[in-house]
Design a protein around this motif. Structure first.
Motif, mmCIF file in Angstrom:
data_model
loop_
_atom_site.group_PDB
_atom_site.id
_atom_site.type_symbol
_atom_site.label_atom_id
_atom_site.label_comp_id
_atom_site.label_asym_id
_atom_site.label_seq_id
_atom_site.Cartn_x
_atom_site.Cartn_y
_atom_site.Cartn_z
ATOM 1 N N ARG A 90 0.840 -1.214 0.000
ATOM 2 C CA ARG A 90 0.000 0.000 0.000
ATOM 3 C C ARG A 90 0.866 1.252 0.000
ATOM 4 O O ARG A 90 0.593 2.212 -0.708
ATOM 5 C CB ARG A 90 -0.932 0.012 1.210
ATOM 6 C CG ARG A 90 -2.069 -0.974 1.107
ATOM 7 C CD ARG A 90 -2.878 -0.992 2.380
ATOM 8 N NE ARG A 90 -3.454 0.297 2.702
ATOM 9 C CZ ARG A 90 -4.703 0.657 2.431
ATOM 10 N NH1 ARG A 90 -5.499 -0.191 1.838
ATOM 11 N NH2 ARG A 90 -5.146 1.842 2.757
ATOM 12 N N ARG A 91 1.927 1.256 0.824
ATOM 13 C CA ARG A 91 2.829 2.417 0.854
ATOM 14 C C ARG A 91 3.517 2.588 -0.498
ATOM 15 O O ARG A 91 3.682 3.701 -0.973
ATOM 16 C CB ARG A 91 3.883 2.237 1.946
ATOM 17 C CG ARG A 91 3.423 2.693 3.301
ATOM 18 C CD ARG A 91 4.548 2.947 4.268
ATOM 19 N NE ARG A 91 5.232 1.812 4.831
ATOM 20 C CZ ARG A 91 4.735 0.922 5.663
ATOM 21 N NH1 ARG A 91 3.489 0.989 6.006
ATOM 22 N NH2 ARG A 91 5.461 -0.036 6.148
ATOM 23 N N ARG A 92 3.934 1.470 -1.087
ATOM 24 C CA ARG A 92 4.635 1.528 -2.374
ATOM 25 C C ARG A 92 3.730 2.100 -3.463
ATOM 26 O O ARG A 92 4.154 2.891 -4.288
ATOM 27 C CB ARG A 92 5.120 0.138 -2.772
ATOM 28 C CG ARG A 92 6.034 0.128 -3.995
ATOM 29 C CD ARG A 92 6.379 -1.269 -4.439
ATOM 30 N NE ARG A 92 5.241 -2.005 -4.949
ATOM 31 C CZ ARG A 92 4.653 -1.795 -6.133
ATOM 32 N NH1 ARG A 92 5.080 -0.838 -6.924
ATOM 33 N NH2 ARG A 92 3.628 -2.512 -6.523
ATOM 34 N N GLN A 93 2.468 1.709 -3.445
ATOM 35 C CA GLN A 93 1.532 2.164 -4.477
ATOM 36 C C GLN A 93 1.076 3.602 -4.271
ATOM 37 O O GLN A 93 0.576 4.229 -5.201
ATOM 38 C CB GLN A 93 0.297 1.257 -4.512
ATOM 39 C CG GLN A 93 0.575 -0.112 -5.044
ATOM 40 C CD GLN A 93 -0.675 -0.983 -5.032
ATOM 41 O OE1 GLN A 93 -1.751 -0.555 -4.619
ATOM 42 N NE2 GLN A 93 -0.530 -2.203 -5.489
ATOM 43 N N ARG A 94 1.233 4.113 -3.062
ATOM 44 C CA ARG A 94 0.778 5.483 -2.743
ATOM 45 C C ARG A 94 -0.653 5.696 -3.231
ATOM 46 O O ARG A 94 -0.943 6.614 -3.994
ATOM 47 C CB ARG A 94 1.690 6.536 -3.361
ATOM 48 C CG ARG A 94 3.061 6.558 -2.793
ATOM 49 C CD ARG A 94 3.023 7.209 -1.459
ATOM 50 N NE ARG A 94 4.363 7.259 -0.874
ATOM 51 C CZ ARG A 94 4.556 7.513 0.387
ATOM 52 N NH1 ARG A 94 3.553 7.731 1.185
ATOM 53 N NH2 ARG A 94 5.767 7.532 0.865
ATOM 54 N N LEU A 95 -1.540 4.822 -2.775
ATOM 55 C CA LEU A 95 -2.935 4.881 -3.201
ATOM 56 C C LEU A 95 -3.549 6.224 -2.813
ATOM 57 O O LEU A 95 -3.355 6.697 -1.703
ATOM 58 C CB LEU A 95 -3.726 3.738 -2.564
ATOM 59 C CG LEU A 95 -3.264 2.342 -2.942
ATOM 60 C CD1 LEU A 95 -4.016 1.298 -2.120
ATOM 61 C CD2 LEU A 95 -3.465 2.089 -4.412
#
Length: 108
Positions: A90-95
């Motif tokens: 989730r952090r990597r995708q910066r939703l």
């Protein structure tokens, strides 16, 4: 010689009767070799308007218990790893619309 590790995929059935329960409070404890997780719901309208000004400790806020789960340490480690993977993704995708917390959650 040790046996090679196997990966087994599990599938949980999705049915209309299995509605997820919303929680916003967690508590983790250990008893002997087990980990016990309590999940609950805290209605924000039940929070006190202000803390006591006389220096007294607040007596606590009632939380609606939702479920208690007990597991052995191996399963707790698996859960920890799965949560870490999901939150890292989730952090990597910066939703958009998702608050990104620091690696260590703030203490209250």
């Amino acid at each position: 010689m040790a046996e090679p590790k196997r990966t087994v995929r599990f599938q949980f059935p999705v049915t209309p009767e299995r509605i997820p329960q919303y929680i916003n409070i967690t508590l983790a404890n250990h008893i002997n070799d087990d980990v016990v997780l309590d999940f609950g719901f805290l209605d924000p309208f039940c929070l006190p308007a202000a803390l006591p000004t006389n220096g007294a400790e607040p007596s606590g806020v009632l939380v609606q218990p939702v479920v208690r789960v007990a597991m052995n340490a191996r399963v707790a480690e698996q859960l920890y790893q799965q949560l870490h993977n999901v939150l890292s993704e989730r952090r990597r995708q910066r939703l958009p619309g998702v608050k990104h917390y620091p690696h260590q959650p703030p203490s209250v």
